[in-house]
Design a protein around this motif. Sequence first.
Motif, PDB file in Angstrom:
ATOM      1  N   PRO A 172       0.805  -1.224   0.000  1.00 34.80           N
ATOM      2  CA  PRO A 172       0.000   0.000   0.000  1.00 34.80           C
ATOM      3  C   PRO A 172       0.834   1.267   0.000  1.00 34.80           C
ATOM      4  O   PRO A 172       0.387   2.290  -0.494  1.00 34.80           O
ATOM      5  CB  PRO A 172      -0.814  -0.142   1.297  1.00 34.80           C
ATOM      6  N   SER A 173       2.057   1.208   0.534  1.00 34.71           N
ATOM      7  CA  SER A 173       2.894   2.406   0.599  1.00 34.71           C
ATOM      8  C   SER A 173       3.330   2.886  -0.775  1.00 34.71           C
ATOM      9  O   SER A 173       3.857   3.983  -0.906  1.00 34.71           O
ATOM     10  CB  SER A 173       4.140   2.136   1.459  1.00 34.71           C
ATOM     11  N   VAL A 195       1.158   3.881  -7.649  1.00 43.03           N
ATOM     12  CA  VAL A 195       0.390   2.891  -8.400  1.00 43.03           C
ATOM     13  C   VAL A 195      -1.024   2.782  -7.828  1.00 43.03           C
ATOM     14  O   VAL A 195      -1.207   2.719  -6.621  1.00 43.03           O
ATOM     15  CB  VAL A 195       1.061   1.492  -8.343  1.00 43.03           C
ATOM     16  N   LEU A 196      -2.004   2.781  -8.724  1.00 43.54           N
ATOM     17  CA  LEU A 196      -3.382   2.475  -8.355  1.00 43.54           C
ATOM     18  C   LEU A 196      -3.672   1.037  -8.774  1.00 43.54           C
ATOM     19  O   LEU A 196      -3.644   0.718  -9.963  1.00 43.54           O
ATOM     20  CB  LEU A 196      -4.364   3.420  -9.053  1.00 43.54           C
ATOM     21  N   VAL A 201      -6.143   1.151  -4.315  1.00 45.42           N
ATOM     22  CA  VAL A 201      -7.373   1.900  -4.568  1.00 45.42           C
ATOM     23  C   VAL A 201      -8.246   2.015  -3.312  1.00 45.42           C
ATOM     24  O   VAL A 201      -8.801   3.085  -3.042  1.00 45.42           O
ATOM     25  CB  VAL A 201      -8.164   1.292  -5.747  1.00 45.42           C
ATOM     26  N   PRO A 202      -8.400   0.946  -2.513  1.00 50.46           N
ATOM     27  CA  PRO A 202      -9.175   1.114  -1.277  1.00 50.46           C
ATOM     28  C   PRO A 202      -8.591   2.181  -0.353  1.00 50.46           C
ATOM     29  O   PRO A 202      -9.354   2.872   0.342  1.00 50.46           O
ATOM     30  CB  PRO A 202      -9.101  -0.280  -0.628  1.00 50.46           C
ATOM     31  N   ARG A 203      -7.277   2.347  -0.340  1.00 51.04           N
ATOM     32  CA  ARG A 203      -6.672   3.408   0.468  1.00 51.04           C
ATOM     33  C   ARG A 203      -7.112   4.774  -0.023  1.00 51.04           C
ATOM     34  O   ARG A 203      -7.373   5.677   0.780  1.00 51.04           O
ATOM     35  CB  ARG A 203      -5.145   3.331   0.405  1.00 51.04           C
ATOM     36  N   LEU A 204      -7.202   4.922  -1.341  1.00 52.68           N
ATOM     37  CA  LEU A 204      -7.679   6.179  -1.896  1.00 52.68           C
ATOM     38  C   LEU A 204      -9.112   6.433  -1.450  1.00 52.68           C
ATOM     39  O   LEU A 204      -9.468   7.553  -1.058  1.00 52.68           O
ATOM     40  CB  LEU A 204      -7.596   6.153  -3.423  1.00 52.68           C
ATOM     41  N   GLY A 205      -9.945   5.382  -1.513  1.00 53.69           N
ATOM     42  CA  GLY A 205     -11.330   5.525  -1.083  1.00 53.69           C
ATOM     43  C   GLY A 205     -11.439   5.920   0.382  1.00 53.69           C
ATOM     44  O   GLY A 205     -12.250   6.788   0.745  1.00 53.69           O
ATOM     45  N   CYS A 231      -5.865  -0.929 -12.273  1.00 52.76           N
ATOM     46  CA  CYS A 231      -7.232  -1.377 -12.092  1.00 52.76           C
ATOM     47  C   CYS A 231      -8.140  -0.168 -12.240  1.00 52.76           C
ATOM     48  O   CYS A 231      -7.663   0.966 -12.312  1.00 52.76           O
ATOM     49  CB  CYS A 231      -7.429  -2.074 -10.738  1.00 52.76           C
ATOM     50  N   ASP A 232      -9.431  -0.403 -12.307  1.00 53.38           N
ATOM     51  CA  ASP A 232     -10.391   0.677 -12.547  1.00 53.38           C
ATOM     52  C   ASP A 232     -10.806   1.317 -11.223  1.00 53.38           C
ATOM     53  O   ASP A 232     -11.502   0.688 -10.419  1.00 53.38           O
ATOM     54  CB  ASP A 232     -11.613   0.109 -13.266  1.00 53.38           C
ATOM     55  N   PRO A 233     -10.403   2.592 -10.980  1.00 51.71           N
ATOM     56  CA  PRO A 233     -10.782   3.255  -9.734  1.00 51.71           C
ATOM     57  C   PRO A 233     -12.120   3.986  -9.821  1.00 51.71           C
ATOM     58  O   PRO A 233     -12.532   4.636  -8.857  1.00 51.71           O
ATOM     59  CB  PRO A 233      -9.639   4.261  -9.530  1.00 51.71           C
ATOM     60  N   LEU A 234     -12.810   3.898 -10.984  1.00 57.22           N
ATOM     61  CA  LEU A 234     -14.023   4.682 -11.175  1.00 57.22           C
ATOM     62  C   LEU A 234     -15.133   4.388 -10.171  1.00 57.22           C
ATOM     63  O   LEU A 234     -15.829   5.316  -9.743  1.00 57.22           O
ATOM     64  CB  LEU A 234     -14.550   4.505 -12.599  1.00 57.22           C
TER      65      LEU A 234
END
Length: 289
Positions: A172-173, A195-196, A201-205, A231-234
Amino acid sequence: MKDTTVPGLSIETRRGFIVLSLPAQISWQNYAGIREGVSKALSLAAGPLASGPRTAGGPPRGRRRTCVVVDFGDAVLLDAAGLVLLARAETRAQLLGCPLRAVVPALSAHVRRALHLTGLAQLVPVFPDVASATAAPVPAGTAGDVDTTHVLDAIRALHPGDAGLTPTPPAPSELMITTTEAGDGDHTVVHLSGVLDEVTVPRLGETLTTLVEGNLRHLMVRMHERLGVRCDPLPILLGIRWRVAAEGGCLALPALPARLREIIDREGLGSVFTGCRSIEDRLLGAGPA
């Protein structure tokens, strides 16, 4: 002829170089289509056949020597197909007298490692981005015949059954998230680099949710130009966007990576992710924070 067009595969000319951009995933499933793209790029670089005799170890006289750049971008190697493709492309490039280069970003460590372990990096110059690959001068003259037999043998032995070529999920880092004030008193800018993927991506959320719960309703997610999108972050971005919009806020996505922009345009969501009160235009004009 069967249509072997591969989504994400494209050919363009930059600074007089033929640039072939590869799709997000490379495997034996789309190998035929990608090989067709490589053949087309090499044919474009070689130009029309000359009428003069072939020089020793080189192409026929009169043939121009345009360099072909194979851009792996953020592509993931699902098996050894991409390595075999590059090795065989180098053999044909030598026969045509067209220098071949590869672009592999520093973040794609698994691809770089495979190129070095198999010896491919010694045959095909590797650059970190298309800009540097098309800026470096092409050496005069043509190289001698290149034997890729040992490279193909190394590829077959690298990972029995092609297992292990797919990179392990990054920690995640590897997604760096920082926030700054936009300077207008309302908007908060969320800067992303790294990187996403399924891990990050869950960290972004979680970060965006925390900001919203902290009564921040005007957000701008600004992605670094070299951000890897694997992956798709949409789904997460749309969820946050509808949440803030319901309370009069906004979620803007300026300067998107090309692959994410393609997804958003394909889904017709370009007008959804815009900032209010022209904050997006002002920040883009001011440059990176």
